[in-house]
Design a protein around this motif. Structure first.
Motif, mmCIF file in Angstrom:
data_model
loop_
_atom_site.group_PDB
_atom_site.id
_atom_site.type_symbol
_atom_site.label_atom_id
_atom_site.label_comp_id
_atom_site.label_asym_id
_atom_site.label_seq_id
_atom_site.Cartn_x
_atom_site.Cartn_y
_atom_site.Cartn_z
ATOM 1 N N SER A 347 -32.482 75.361 86.970
ATOM 2 C CA SER A 347 -32.592 74.190 86.100
ATOM 3 C C SER A 347 -31.677 73.065 86.568
ATOM 4 C CB SER A 347 -32.228 74.560 84.663
ATOM 5 O OG SER A 347 -33.173 75.459 84.128
ATOM 6 N N ALA A 348 -32.117 71.843 86.339
ATOM 7 C CA ALA A 348 -31.309 70.660 86.633
ATOM 8 C C ALA A 348 -30.985 69.961 85.321
ATOM 9 C CB ALA A 348 -32.061 69.715 87.562
ATOM 10 N N TYR A 349 -29.741 69.580 85.158
ATOM 11 C CA TYR A 349 -29.290 68.862 83.966
ATOM 12 C C TYR A 349 -28.906 67.443 84.375
ATOM 13 C CZ TYR A 349 -29.243 73.142 81.183
ATOM 14 O OH TYR A 349 -29.619 74.283 80.489
ATOM 15 N N LEU A 350 -29.576 66.477 83.762
ATOM 16 C CA LEU A 350 -29.321 65.062 84.035
ATOM 17 C C LEU A 350 -28.554 64.448 82.871
ATOM 18 C CD1 LEU A 350 -32.884 63.983 85.269
ATOM 19 C CD2 LEU A 350 -31.040 65.033 86.607
ATOM 20 N N TYR A 351 -27.749 63.442 83.170
ATOM 21 C CA TYR A 351 -26.994 62.749 82.136
ATOM 22 C C TYR A 351 -27.553 61.345 81.953
ATOM 23 C CZ TYR A 351 -23.098 60.566 79.638
ATOM 24 O OH TYR A 351 -22.339 59.883 78.714
ATOM 25 N N GLN A 352 -27.722 60.947 80.705
ATOM 26 C CA GLN A 352 -28.339 59.656 80.418
ATOM 27 C C GLN A 352 -27.691 58.532 81.229
ATOM 28 O OE1 GLN A 352 -27.548 59.311 76.127
ATOM 29 N NE2 GLN A 352 -26.020 57.755 76.591
ATOM 30 N N GLY A 353 -28.537 57.694 81.790
ATOM 31 C CA GLY A 353 -28.068 56.551 82.558
ATOM 32 C C GLY A 353 -27.996 56.788 84.044
ATOM 33 N N GLU A 354 -27.970 58.052 84.472
ATOM 34 C CA GLU A 354 -27.927 58.262 85.917
ATOM 35 C C GLU A 354 -29.242 57.831 86.554
ATOM 36 O OE1 GLU A 354 -28.587 62.486 87.586
ATOM 37 O OE2 GLU A 354 -27.352 62.829 85.817
ATOM 38 N N GLU A 355 -30.337 57.909 85.783
ATOM 39 C CA GLU A 355 -31.622 57.456 86.316
ATOM 40 C C GLU A 355 -31.661 55.945 86.502
ATOM 41 O OE1 GLU A 355 -32.306 57.181 81.827
ATOM 42 O OE2 GLU A 355 -31.055 58.297 83.245
ATOM 43 N N LEU A 356 -30.665 55.250 85.971
ATOM 44 C CA LEU A 356 -30.549 53.800 86.178
ATOM 45 C C LEU A 356 -29.529 53.462 87.259
ATOM 46 C CD1 LEU A 356 -30.513 52.668 82.422
ATOM 47 C CD2 LEU A 356 -32.484 52.903 83.954
ATOM 48 N N GLY A 357 -28.889 54.472 87.811
ATOM 49 C CA GLY A 357 -27.869 54.246 88.829
ATOM 50 C C GLY A 357 -26.566 53.714 88.264
ATOM 51 N N LEU A 358 -26.296 53.985 86.985
ATOM 52 C CA LEU A 358 -25.090 53.433 86.365
ATOM 53 C C LEU A 358 -23.836 54.039 86.981
ATOM 54 C CD1 LEU A 358 -26.032 53.359 82.568
ATOM 55 C CD2 LEU A 358 -26.431 51.628 84.329
ATOM 56 N N GLU A 359 -22.836 53.197 87.130
ATOM 57 C CA GLU A 359 -21.529 53.647 87.589
ATOM 58 C C GLU A 359 -20.580 53.766 86.404
ATOM 59 O OE1 GLU A 359 -19.685 52.302 91.191
ATOM 60 O OE2 GLU A 359 -21.396 50.996 91.654
ATOM 61 N N GLN A 360 -19.424 54.358 86.675
ATOM 62 C CA GLN A 360 -18.368 54.429 85.674
ATOM 63 C C GLN A 360 -17.903 53.013 85.337
ATOM 64 O OE1 GLN A 360 -17.669 57.338 84.520
ATOM 65 N NE2 GLN A 360 -15.636 57.351 83.580
#
Length: 507
Positions: A347-360
């Motif tokens: 399984s892969a777990y994604l965190y909201q916003g990574e699909e937008l390329g968001l940085e810290q």
């Protein structure tokens, strides 16, 4: 006729940080109605399940991980009726729903803790928590001593904020409470749980001093407060409860264990379903590190016949684009690492916003709310929790109408969902293509590592060859049909910091 594998063994799960995902009002915070309204977005993206961070009644000293009532919804986020609507809508769209379970500690506002303070030393009410007459040398993860003195001279343990007293899992009342909590949400129809601080529920008998309290606090060593053998008895009990329900209900452990072997112990056949593979998340941008984590993980999951997990970001860590160097290079590396992990079995777990390329985000100190920051433990975790940008050219970027609870950078105007969805070169479009391509991967779970040089991480899964170029120079790739790449392929050459899947015959 073979029995289908449980849905969670190869699912893509999307973490929704409820406070920041989608707001339907002017509070500046997300809510359950906002999540429900945005579920079609997640279906379009291509995920299989949603994990919701805590939405329970809470004073919000730690953004909801200080729970005052495990069987209700905080009015800031809606109501139980809103939750039921969200769950029904998700199931209608084919999405599974996981909820966060916080069993290591309660809020100091929980009725149990108030009763404990009122009842005094030696009472059954205090036996539910870890009260002592004399503190040991343990330190809080959030900074300072892990012990807080009470008005009557005793001390209670809090491995996190002082508003989060640790429960004593040797007490029968604690077991009974969480049996009831599990059944409450399972009866409502949830598909599973993410178990917060799963490695911390049991402490070493007698609460001995830590040999190195600073190292134990940071997790560099397994101190007497973490990963104790007795914790697994709790999960065997929960395994039996999950088994009472149909639909392959599951639980995934947030267990920060020292090695992949210790991590995978949480998902033995009679315990939890999965455990987060933080060894993948913690690996630096390094071909050697990636190769070792994958090799060791697959060896250890095979020992317990478990399903591996892969995760790069969550609400507690610096976003991986920033960890990989930030800017264009960090984004390229992040996309390559994501493409690589999506090709691995499990399984892969994604965190909201990574699909937008968001940085810290470097949140201004005056706006930071994380107790880690306020206890002197660095900048805190607020930078990965800033509310998502959905649309428009200025804050709040379509995320409600109020001032966001954490400020959004103005440069996010080019990174909104609205700006990226119709751009085939955007990070969002890449994620959507990658998730669609993942559904076409072979069912084979066997992974064969392939040596293509010191700067290349490559493996074969069935008829698919996965290549990650971790070096600084372009890489000629083997012959084969390009199924998907994280950067354009020209003249059969893979750019630096890029990944590709190739359809190639087995060697």
């Amino acid at each position: 006729m073979t029995t289908p594998a449980p849905w969670w063994r190869d699912a893509v799960v999307y973490e929704v940080y409820v406070r920041s995902f989608a707001s339907t009002g002017d509070t500046g915070m997300g809510d359950l109605r906002g999540v429900a309204e945005r579920l079609p977005y997640l279906v379009d993206l291509g995920v299989d399940a949603v994990w919701l961070t805590p939405f329970y009644p809470s004073p919000q000293h730690d953004n909801g991980y200080d729970v005052a009532d495990y069987r209700d919804v905080d009015s800031r986020f809606g109501s139980l009726a809103d939750f039921d609507t969200l769950l029904a809508r998700a199931h209608g769209l084919g999405l599974r729903v996981l909820v966060d379970l916080v069993p290591n500690h309660t809020s100091s506002d929980h009725p149990w803790f108030r009763e404990a303070l009122a009842a005094g030393p030696g009472s059954p009410e205090r036996a539910r928590y870890l009260f002592r007459d004399k503190p040991n040398n343990w330190l809080s993860v959030f900074g300072g001593s892990a012990w807080q003195r009470t008005d009557d001279g005793q001390y209670y343990l809090h491995l996190f904020d002082r508003s989060q007293p640790d429960l004593d899992w040797t007490d029968d009342d604690v077991h009974t409470l969480f049996d009831e909590v599990l059944r409450f949400w399972l009866d409502r129809g949830v598909d599973g749980f993410r178990v917060d601080v799963a490695h911390g529920l049991r402490k070493a008998a007698g609460l001995p001093d830590a040999a190195d309290p600073v190292a134990a606090q940071s997790g560099l060593v397994t101190g007497p407060m973490w990963d104790q053998p007795e914790v697994h008895d709790i999960y065997r009990r929960w395994h039996r409860i999950l088994g009472e329900y149909d639909g392959d209900r599951m639980a995934v452990a947030e267990a920060w264990a020292a090695t992949p072997a210790r991590t995978m112990a949480y998902c033995r056949h009679d315990e939890l379903s999965q455990s987060f593979n933080f060894h993948w998340l913690e690996a630096p941008w390094s071909v050697a590190a990636f190769r070792e984590v994958v090799r060791e993980t697959l060896v250890e999951v095979a020992r317990v016949d478990a399903s591996p997990t892969w995760v790069l970001s969550n609400h507690d860590v610096v976003r991986h684009v920033t960890r990989y160097g930030g800017g264009a290079r960090g984004l390229a590396r992040g996309s390559a690492a994501t493409l690589t992990m999506l090709a691995l079995p499990g399984s892969a777990y994604l965190y909201q916003g990574e699909e937008l390329g968001l940085e810290q985000v470097d949140v201004p100190p005056a706006d930071r709310q994380d107790p880690e920051f306020h206890n002197g433990r660095g900048p805190g975790r607020d930078g990965c929790r800033v509310p998502l940008p959905w649309s428009g050219h200025e804050s709040p970027f379509g995320n409600g109408t109020g001032r966001p609870w954490l400020p959004q950078p103005p440069e996010w105007a080019t990174l909104t969902v609205e700006a990226q969805r119709n751009d085939p070169s955007s990070t969002w479009s890449f994620y959507r293509r990658a998730l669609a391509a993942r559904r076409g991967l072979p069912q084979a779970t066997e992974v064969t590592l392939v040596d293509l040089g010191p700067d290349v991480f490559a493996f074969r899964r069935g008829q698919v060859l996965v290549v990650l170029n971790g070096g600084d120079d372009p890489l000629p790739i083997p012959a084969g049909e390009v199924l998907i790449s994280s950067a354009p392929i020209e003249n059969d050459t893979l750019p630096a910091n890029a990944g590709v899947w190739l359809a190639a015959p087995a060697s």
